[in-house]
Scaffold this motif. Structure first.
Motif, PDB file in Angstrom:
ATOM      1  N   GLN A 128      -5.582   2.772   2.156  1.00  0.00           N
ATOM      2  CA  GLN A 128      -6.339   3.060   0.941  1.00  0.00           C
ATOM      3  C   GLN A 128      -5.688   2.485  -0.313  1.00  0.00           C
ATOM      4  OE1 GLN A 128      -6.609   7.327   1.102  1.00  0.00           O
ATOM      5  NE2 GLN A 128      -8.421   7.271   2.416  1.00  0.00           N
ATOM      6  N   ALA A 129      -4.405   2.204  -0.253  1.00  0.00           N
ATOM      7  CA  ALA A 129      -3.674   1.746  -1.431  1.00  0.00           C
ATOM      8  C   ALA A 129      -3.797   0.237  -1.602  1.00  0.00           C
ATOM      9  CB  ALA A 129      -2.207   2.119  -1.307  1.00  0.00           C
ATOM     10  N   PRO A 130      -4.024  -0.196  -2.825  1.00  0.00           N
ATOM     11  CA  PRO A 130      -3.996  -1.638  -3.065  1.00  0.00           C
ATOM     12  C   PRO A 130      -2.545  -2.115  -3.000  1.00  0.00           C
ATOM     13  CG  PRO A 130      -4.324  -0.472  -5.123  1.00  0.00           C
ATOM     14  CD  PRO A 130      -4.303   0.565  -4.022  1.00  0.00           C
ATOM     15  N   VAL A 131      -2.309  -3.111  -2.184  1.00  0.00           N
ATOM     16  CA  VAL A 131      -0.935  -3.580  -2.026  1.00  0.00           C
ATOM     17  C   VAL A 131      -0.917  -5.091  -1.931  1.00  0.00           C
ATOM     18  CG1 VAL A 131      -0.974  -3.340   0.473  1.00  0.00           C
ATOM     19  CG2 VAL A 131       1.192  -3.256  -0.705  1.00  0.00           C
ATOM     20  N   ASP A 132       0.078  -5.674  -2.552  1.00  0.00           N
ATOM     21  CA  ASP A 132       0.216  -7.124  -2.537  1.00  0.00           C
ATOM     22  C   ASP A 132       1.608  -7.474  -2.009  1.00  0.00           C
ATOM     23  OD1 ASP A 132      -0.469  -9.763  -2.937  1.00  0.00           O
ATOM     24  OD2 ASP A 132       0.244  -9.790  -5.006  1.00  0.00           O
ATOM     25  N   LEU A 133       1.892  -6.955  -0.815  1.00  0.00           N
ATOM     26  CA  LEU A 133       3.195  -7.183  -0.201  1.00  0.00           C
ATOM     27  C   LEU A 133       2.992  -7.871   1.136  1.00  0.00           C
ATOM     28  CD1 LEU A 133       4.701  -3.631  -0.752  1.00  0.00           C
ATOM     29  CD2 LEU A 133       5.199  -5.663  -2.099  1.00  0.00           C
ATOM     30  N   GLU A 134       4.064  -8.475   1.621  1.00  0.00           N
ATOM     31  CA  GLU A 134       4.007  -9.140   2.925  1.00  0.00           C
ATOM     32  C   GLU A 134       5.306  -8.908   3.681  1.00  0.00           C
ATOM     33  OE1 GLU A 134       3.131 -13.275   2.552  1.00  0.00           O
ATOM     34  OE2 GLU A 134       1.411 -12.932   1.267  1.00  0.00           O
ATOM     35  N   GLY A 135       5.253  -9.085   4.975  1.00  0.00           N
ATOM     36  CA  GLY A 135       6.443  -9.082   5.834  1.00  0.00           C
ATOM     37  C   GLY A 135       7.308  -7.860   5.694  1.00  0.00           C
ATOM     38  N   GLU A 136       8.592  -8.106   5.485  1.00  0.00           N
ATOM     39  CA  GLU A 136       9.572  -7.018   5.419  1.00  0.00           C
ATOM     40  C   GLU A 136       9.302  -6.075   4.256  1.00  0.00           C
ATOM     41  OE1 GLU A 136      13.689  -8.046   5.655  1.00  0.00           O
ATOM     42  OE2 GLU A 136      13.311  -9.566   7.183  1.00  0.00           O
ATOM     43  N   ASP A 137       8.816  -6.595   3.136  1.00  0.00           N
ATOM     44  CA  ASP A 137       8.505  -5.733   1.991  1.00  0.00           C
ATOM     45  C   ASP A 137       7.401  -4.746   2.357  1.00  0.00           C
ATOM     46  OD1 ASP A 137      10.394  -6.921   0.353  1.00  0.00           O
ATOM     47  OD2 ASP A 137       8.965  -8.346  -0.496  1.00  0.00           O
ATOM     48  N   LEU A 138       6.421  -5.209   3.086  1.00  0.00           N
ATOM     49  CA  LEU A 138       5.324  -4.355   3.515  1.00  0.00           C
ATOM     50  C   LEU A 138       5.823  -3.290   4.484  1.00  0.00           C
ATOM     51  CD1 LEU A 138       2.364  -3.709   3.377  1.00  0.00           C
ATOM     52  CD2 LEU A 138       1.921  -5.527   5.025  1.00  0.00           C
ATOM     53  N   GLU A 139       6.683  -3.660   5.403  1.00  0.00           N
ATOM     54  CA  GLU A 139       7.241  -2.686   6.339  1.00  0.00           C
ATOM     55  C   GLU A 139       8.110  -1.663   5.619  1.00  0.00           C
ATOM     56  OE1 GLU A 139       8.887  -4.323   9.923  1.00  0.00           O
ATOM     57  OE2 GLU A 139       7.304  -5.837  10.006  1.00  0.00           O
ATOM     58  N   ARG A 140       8.895  -2.098   4.639  1.00  0.00           N
ATOM     59  CA  ARG A 140       9.710  -1.159   3.846  1.00  0.00           C
ATOM     60  C   ARG A 140       8.827  -0.181   3.085  1.00  0.00           C
ATOM     61  NH1 ARG A 140      14.146  -5.211   1.804  1.00  0.00           N
ATOM     62  NH2 ARG A 140      12.483  -6.422   2.252  1.00  0.00           N
ATOM     63  N   TRP A 141       7.708  -0.673   2.565  1.00  0.00           N
ATOM     64  CA  TRP A 141       6.760   0.158   1.843  1.00  0.00           C
ATOM     65  C   TRP A 141       6.178   1.223   2.779  1.00  0.00           C
ATOM     66  CZ3 TRP A 141       1.162  -0.072   2.006  1.00  0.00           C
ATOM     67  CH2 TRP A 141       0.526   0.636   0.984  1.00  0.00           C
ATOM     68  N   LEU A 142       5.847   0.835   4.009  1.00  0.00           N
ATOM     69  CA  LEU A 142       5.348   1.808   4.988  1.00  0.00           C
ATOM     70  C   LEU A 142       6.408   2.858   5.319  1.00  0.00           C
ATOM     71  CD1 LEU A 142       3.406  -0.504   7.460  1.00  0.00           C
ATOM     72  CD2 LEU A 142       2.423   1.213   5.938  1.00  0.00           C
ATOM     73  N   VAL A 143       7.651   2.435   5.430  1.00  0.00           N
ATOM     74  CA  VAL A 143       8.746   3.383   5.690  1.00  0.00           C
ATOM     75  C   VAL A 143       8.864   4.350   4.513  1.00  0.00           C
ATOM     76  CG1 VAL A 143      11.259   3.613   5.923  1.00  0.00           C
ATOM     77  CG2 VAL A 143      10.021   1.897   7.271  1.00  0.00           C
ATOM     78  N   ARG A 144       8.740   3.856   3.304  1.00  0.00           N
ATOM     79  CA  ARG A 144       8.840   4.715   2.124  1.00  0.00           C
ATOM     80  C   ARG A 144       7.714   5.749   2.109  1.00  0.00           C
ATOM     81  NH1 ARG A 144       8.415   1.733  -3.146  1.00  0.00           N
ATOM     82  NH2 ARG A 144      10.209   0.691  -2.294  1.00  0.00           N
ATOM     83  N   ILE A 145       6.480   5.308   2.368  1.00  0.00           N
ATOM     84  CA  ILE A 145       5.346   6.237   2.412  1.00  0.00           C
ATOM     85  C   ILE A 145       5.599   7.312   3.464  1.00  0.00           C
ATOM     86  CG2 ILE A 145       2.917   6.493   3.079  1.00  0.00           C
ATOM     87  CD1 ILE A 145       2.447   3.684   1.968  1.00  0.00           C
ATOM     88  N   THR A 146       6.001   6.898   4.641  1.00  0.00           N
ATOM     89  CA  THR A 146       6.221   7.818   5.752  1.00  0.00           C
ATOM     90  C   THR A 146       7.357   8.784   5.453  1.00  0.00           C
ATOM     91  OG1 THR A 146       5.449   6.073   7.230  1.00  0.00           O
ATOM     92  CG2 THR A 146       6.578   7.931   8.242  1.00  0.00           C
ATOM     93  N   THR A 147       8.435   8.283   4.887  1.00  0.00           N
ATOM     94  CA  THR A 147       9.570   9.135   4.532  1.00  0.00           C
ATOM     95  C   THR A 147       9.158  10.187   3.507  1.00  0.00           C
ATOM     96  OG1 THR A 147      11.132   7.354   4.981  1.00  0.00           O
ATOM     97  CG2 THR A 147      11.914   9.163   3.583  1.00  0.00           C
ATOM     98  N   ASN A 148       8.421   9.769   2.493  1.00  0.00           N
ATOM     99  CA  ASN A 148       7.973  10.710   1.468  1.00  0.00           C
ATOM    100  C   ASN A 148       7.058  11.782   2.058  1.00  0.00           C
ATOM    101  OD1 ASN A 148       9.445   9.434  -0.509  1.00  0.00           O
ATOM    102  ND2 ASN A 148       7.731   8.218  -1.256  1.00  0.00           N
ATOM    103  N   LEU A 149       6.178  11.392   2.959  1.00  0.00           N
ATOM    104  CA  LEU A 149       5.316  12.376   3.612  1.00  0.00           C
ATOM    105  C   LEU A 149       6.138  13.368   4.438  1.00  0.00           C
ATOM    106  CD1 LEU A 149       2.356  10.106   4.754  1.00  0.00           C
ATOM    107  CD2 LEU A 149       2.235  11.973   3.101  1.00  0.00           C
ATOM    108  N   ALA A 150       7.139  12.886   5.142  1.00  0.00           N
ATOM    109  CA  ALA A 150       7.987  13.768   5.948  1.00  0.00           C
ATOM    110  C   ALA A 150       8.771  14.728   5.060  1.00  0.00           C
ATOM    111  CB  ALA A 150       8.931  12.947   6.823  1.00  0.00           C
TER     112      ALA A 150
END
Length: 79
Positions: free
Chosen positions: A44-66
């Motif tokens: 749902q989020a607008p994102v303009d990231l690729e590769g490792e930056d995108l994966e780090r962003w997913l880790v951040r979202i998941t960590t914050n939810l946890a």
């Protein structure tokens, strides 16, 4: 709005994200729910990231939810 890049990064990182959530919560069903919620939010989020930056962003979202999940559990009264 669906993002093929986010979806691909999620598929590549799903196991890692689940492991992160499981280690933080100690509950498999919570890890399942948190990883699912992270994907929904990422799609749902607008994102303009690729590769490792995108994966780090997913880790951040998941960590914050946890972390939020752990805070909610801590606030519940115990009987």
């Amino acid at each position: 709005p669906e993002s093929p890049a986010v979806e691909a990064a999620y598929r590549a990182s799903r196991r890692r994200l689940w492991g992160l959530c499981y280690r933080m919560t100690g509950v498999a069903s919570a890890a399942d729910d948190l990883v699912q919620e992270a994907m929904v939010r990422a799609m749902q989020a607008p994102v303009d990231l690729e590769g490792e930056d995108l994966e780090r962003w997913l880790v951040r979202i998941t960590t914050n939810l946890a972390i939020d999940n752990l805070r909610r559990r801590r606030r519940r009264p115990r009987h």
